[in-house]
Design a protein around this motif. Structure first.
Motif, PDB file in Angstrom:
ATOM      1  N   TRP A 175       0.815  -1.215   0.000  1.00 30.45           N
ATOM      2  CA  TRP A 175       0.000   0.000   0.000  1.00 30.45           C
ATOM      3  C   TRP A 175       0.852   1.270   0.000  1.00 30.45           C
ATOM      4  O   TRP A 175       0.375   2.327  -0.401  1.00 30.45           O
ATOM      5  CB  TRP A 175      -0.917   0.013   1.222  1.00 30.45           C
ATOM      6  N   THR A 176       2.102   1.162   0.455  1.00 28.74           N
ATOM      7  CA  THR A 176       2.970   2.334   0.505  1.00 28.74           C
ATOM      8  C   THR A 176       3.177   2.938  -0.877  1.00 28.74           C
ATOM      9  O   THR A 176       3.352   4.157  -1.016  1.00 28.74           O
ATOM     10  CB  THR A 176       4.340   1.958   1.112  1.00 28.74           C
ATOM     11  N   PHE A 177       3.129   2.111  -1.917  1.00 27.75           N
ATOM     12  CA  PHE A 177       3.423   2.586  -3.268  1.00 27.75           C
ATOM     13  C   PHE A 177       2.171   2.691  -4.133  1.00 27.75           C
ATOM     14  O   PHE A 177       2.282   2.927  -5.335  1.00 27.75           O
ATOM     15  CB  PHE A 177       4.444   1.655  -3.936  1.00 27.75           C
ATOM     16  N   GLU A 178       0.996   2.520  -3.520  1.00 28.05           N
ATOM     17  CA  GLU A 178      -0.247   2.674  -4.267  1.00 28.05           C
ATOM     18  C   GLU A 178      -0.680   4.136  -4.210  1.00 28.05           C
ATOM     19  O   GLU A 178      -1.350   4.562  -3.267  1.00 28.05           O
ATOM     20  CB  GLU A 178      -1.338   1.763  -3.699  1.00 28.05           C
ATOM     21  N   SER A 179      -0.279   4.893  -5.224  1.00 28.41           N
ATOM     22  CA  SER A 179      -0.563   6.328  -5.219  1.00 28.41           C
ATOM     23  C   SER A 179      -1.632   6.735  -6.231  1.00 28.41           C
ATOM     24  O   SER A 179      -2.053   7.892  -6.252  1.00 28.41           O
ATOM     25  CB  SER A 179       0.724   7.116  -5.515  1.00 28.41           C
ATOM     26  N   ASP A 180      -2.071   5.808  -7.079  1.00 28.38           N
ATOM     27  CA  ASP A 180      -3.055   6.158  -8.106  1.00 28.38           C
ATOM     28  C   ASP A 180      -4.055   5.020  -8.281  1.00 28.38           C
ATOM     29  O   ASP A 180      -3.813   4.090  -9.074  1.00 28.38           O
ATOM     30  CB  ASP A 180      -2.352   6.465  -9.428  1.00 28.38           C
ATOM     31  N   PRO A 181      -5.199   5.033  -7.617  1.00 31.13           N
ATOM     32  CA  PRO A 181      -5.566   6.002  -6.569  1.00 31.13           C
ATOM     33  C   PRO A 181      -4.799   5.714  -5.273  1.00 31.13           C
ATOM     34  O   PRO A 181      -4.395   4.566  -5.032  1.00 31.13           O
ATOM     35  CB  PRO A 181      -7.071   5.750  -6.387  1.00 31.13           C
ATOM     36  N   PRO A 182      -4.592   6.720  -4.448  1.00 27.81           N
ATOM     37  CA  PRO A 182      -3.786   6.511  -3.235  1.00 27.81           C
ATOM     38  C   PRO A 182      -4.503   5.636  -2.227  1.00 27.81           C
ATOM     39  O   PRO A 182      -5.707   5.776  -1.997  1.00 27.81           O
ATOM     40  CB  PRO A 182      -3.593   7.934  -2.701  1.00 27.81           C
ATOM     41  N   SER A 183      -3.763   4.724  -1.643  1.00 25.50           N
ATOM     42  CA  SER A 183      -4.318   3.909  -0.560  1.00 25.50           C
ATOM     43  C   SER A 183      -4.387   4.737   0.713  1.00 25.50           C
ATOM     44  O   SER A 183      -3.774   5.813   0.819  1.00 25.50           O
ATOM     45  CB  SER A 183      -3.433   2.683  -0.334  1.00 25.50           C
ATOM     46  N   SER A 184      -5.122   4.244   1.684  1.00 28.00           N
ATOM     47  CA  SER A 184      -5.231   4.952   2.959  1.00 28.00           C
ATOM     48  C   SER A 184      -3.879   5.058   3.643  1.00 28.00           C
ATOM     49  O   SER A 184      -3.559   6.077   4.270  1.00 28.00           O
ATOM     50  CB  SER A 184      -6.230   4.230   3.870  1.00 28.00           C
ATOM     51  N   TRP A 185      -3.068   4.009   3.519  1.00 27.52           N
ATOM     52  CA  TRP A 185      -1.741   4.029   4.141  1.00 27.52           C
ATOM     53  C   TRP A 185      -0.825   5.019   3.428  1.00 27.52           C
ATOM     54  O   TRP A 185      -0.066   5.749   4.062  1.00 27.52           O
ATOM     55  CB  TRP A 185      -1.150   2.632   4.127  1.00 27.52           C
TER      56      TRP A 185
END
Length: 317
Positions: free
Chosen positions: A80-90
């Motif tokens: 989740w740290t690298f999920e920016s599109d769409p951004p994760s809650s973390w």
């Protein structure tokens, strides 16, 4: 010539036993007094830290699960740290932590030092100004958040007041804007903590030997050179202490975000502490919440442990 003899005082076995028992009780009294608080701290602080760490390696959901499943929760957080599109809650939480921590600590240090330097000039009314600057720190984060929520609400606070006064083109809706809501948390946090930092710097300034400054002035040092080359370097321990306190407050900030923004539009104002609470108690992901709590603990430890090591090393010298 006569000599004076002093009678020898002999202790009976019963009296010596009574004296030794009393001395042992006096030596043991501090330990007896501190023992309950030590046990409570050991169980309810360090015990629950160990328990949280254990849960982070399980598959706990709504209730604790005791079967260890490995580092799945940490792997999910890493992904989740690298999920920016769409951004994760973390991702949103750690990004906000970077923005909030940098601005909160930097502005508090700069503003606190500036206010301390002004008050150190022996200005009139210093005794009145100091408690005014320190008063916000006496408030809880809940009170601070609610007060600033009213002040920044476009339909209730500053914007509405200026509209009533005729400035209808003024708009300040940061608290409703997902891109700027984290900056309202910075504003409220700086307002509360800058006075405390000011007090720390003022104490440090008052502890500097005046002879050093007089000698520098005699040598022709200007006021700017005096502060830049002598006074501010001597305040290094105060800078470190203030940084530690502010970093600790920034990482554990939860109630300020909730009271001020209720998490922001779509959770856009979340910090890691808000993520931890939400996933542990609302989304039934206790393992993920526990893993985020351990990461917060490791972050705080990474800041505090080197500081304590350097302080103990200086004292040993």
């Amino acid at each position: 010539m006569s000599t004076v003899t002093t009678p020898e005082i002999s202790l009976t076995p019963e009296r010596s036993t009574r004296t030794s028992l009393r001395s042992r009780l006096q030596d043991a009294l501090p330990k007896i007094v501190l023992a309950p608080s030590f046990v409570i701290t050991l169980v309810f602080v360090y015990g629950f830290i160990i328990w949280t760490g254990y849960l982070s390696f399980t598959n706990s959901k709504t209730f604790p699960s005791y079967a260890i499943t490995g580092a799945r929760a940490y792997q999910r957080l890493w992904r989740w740290t690298f999920e920016s599109d769409p951004p994760s809650s973390w991702y949103t939480s750690i990004t906000n932590m970077g923005i909030f921590g940098f601005l909160y600590i930097g502005i508090c240090l700069g503003l606190g030092l500036f206010l301390a330097i002004l008050l150190d000039q022996k200005i009139r009314g210093e005794g009145l100004l100091r408690p005014i600057y320190l008063y916000p720190m006496a408030l809880s984060f809940i009170v601070t958040g609610v007060a600033w929520k009213w002040f920044l609400d476009p339909g209730l606070g500053l914007e509405q007041t200026l509209h009533q006064w005729g400035w209808t083109s003024f708009h300040f809706d940061w608290i409703k804007n997902k891109d700027f809501v984290i900056y309202t948390v910075v504003i409220a946090g700086v307002w509360q903590a800058s006075g405390f930092v000011m007090a720390m710097f003022l104490a440090g300034l008052r502890g500097i030997d005046g002879e050093i400054m007089k000698a520098a002035q005699i040598d022709g040092a200007t006021t700017i050179q005096l502060y830049r080359r002598i006074i501010i370097p001597l305040l290094r321990p105060v800078f470190l202490s203030a940084f530690i306190v502010l970093a600790h407050m920034a990482i554990k900030s939860y109630d300020l975000v909730v009271a001020l923004t209720s998490g922001g539009p779509g959770g856009s104002a979340w910090l890691p502490s808000n993520f931890m609470y939400e996933y542990t108690f609302k989304r039934n992901e206790m393992a993920v919440g526990s893993a985020s709590a351990i990461i917060m603990l490791m972050t705080i430890s990474a800041i505090i442990v080197p500081y304590l090591y350097s302080e103990l090393r200086e004292k040993s010298r």
